[in-house]
Design an enzyme around this catalytic site. Sequence first.
Site, PDB file in Angstrom:
ATOM      1  CB  THR A 237      16.616  49.067  21.669  1.00  0.00           C
ATOM      2  OG1 THR A 237      17.530  49.911  22.423  1.00  0.00           O
ATOM      3  CG2 THR A 237      16.139  48.619  21.282  1.00  0.00           C
TER       4      THR A 237
ATOM      5  CG  ASP B 299      13.868  47.690  29.130  1.00  0.00           C
ATOM      6  OD1 ASP B 299      15.334  48.039  28.763  1.00  0.00           O
ATOM      7  OD2 ASP B 299      12.824  47.815  28.081  1.00  0.00           O
TER       8      ASP B 299
ATOM      9  CB  THR C 260      13.473  51.606  22.674  1.00  0.00           C
ATOM     10  OG1 THR C 260      14.760  52.035  22.597  1.00  0.00           O
ATOM     11  CG2 THR C 260      12.457  52.384  21.973  1.00  0.00           C
TER      12      THR C 260
ATOM     13  N   GLY D  40      16.418  51.714  30.259  1.00  0.00           N
ATOM     14  CA  GLY D  40      15.778  50.088  30.325  1.00  0.00           C
ATOM     15  C   GLY D  40      15.721  49.747  31.774  1.00  0.00           C
TER      16      GLY D  40
END
Length: 324
Positions: free
Chosen positions: A192, A223, A243, A246
């Site tokens: 991410t 998230d 990151t 999530g």
Amino acid sequence: MKRLILCLAIFLSTFIVWAQLAPKYAIVIHGGAGVMDQKDMTPEIQKEYLIVLNRALQIGDSVLSHGGTCLDAVEKTIVIMEDSPLFNAGKGAVFTHDGLVELDASIMEGLSLKAGAIAAVRDIKNPIRVARTVMEKSEHVLLNGMGASQFAKEQGFAPVENSYFHTEKRLKSLQELLKKERETTTNDKHGTVGCVALDSFGNIAAGTSTGGMTNKKYGRIGDSPIIGAGTYANNETGGFSCTGHGEYYIRLGFSRDISALMEYKKLSVQEACREEVGKLTKLGGTGGVIGLDKKGNVAMEFNTSGMFRGYIKSNGEKKVAIFK
Ligand code: ASP
């Protein structure tokens, strides 16, 4: 009298030195946290990542040094990482259980507390740009799926085929997971991307972009597009991009909680990020966060073996790193 003048002179010169050293702007990025095996990460692979991280920082730095805004810096920096197949965002994002790529992204401005996000989109090349457009051109914060794609088209973003995002590496990860018949999802080690920037006007923005977790099902959303979980910015405290796994970040209200720790408990950005990562560890979650406050102080905290990360400040301070 002489003494007083001397004291004043010392105070003034200290202040001038401090003012020159205190960064006028700063930018911090991450490219995902996870279990990173030094064995898999050959020096060649590490070099590839470091090149893109450095390029992303350079772009952000050049926006900010030319008097650009924190939002422009965050958007342009994240686009560099979305366009790189190395990261789990844009091109190179992980596959869902059904063999597709579904992307999430969000952005927030700390001055106005305005925010924009999109989730589970399949045809948007640079989700962070559309997230910003949701913030600036719609009355909403979060759009998902086909509705988000429709909005993007109306705003002039040309759609791309889902195959544009596909890479061999991510397909192999999905196939390996499916072979093991694991019903779980995984964050595919890392990838991410996120960015937080402080501009020379004293404003802070934060953004995050991801493909989510490999083998995700049922329209799962993590998230990253949730304001207050994966992304948060408030000029009074700081900006944060997360990151990791999530579900834990959503349950903790992770990035908003860091802001609250700074606001109510008067913690520094490093202390607040560290405390929140401690809560994540206690719950059994893994991942990391980057943070930046209004004075340009940077935090890069994680409980995994590595996190792609780096920062640069107007006073020349710079760092790029992968492992602990
Ligand atoms: N936080 C992302 C998600 O859960 C994945 C990651 O950061 O690796 O969707």
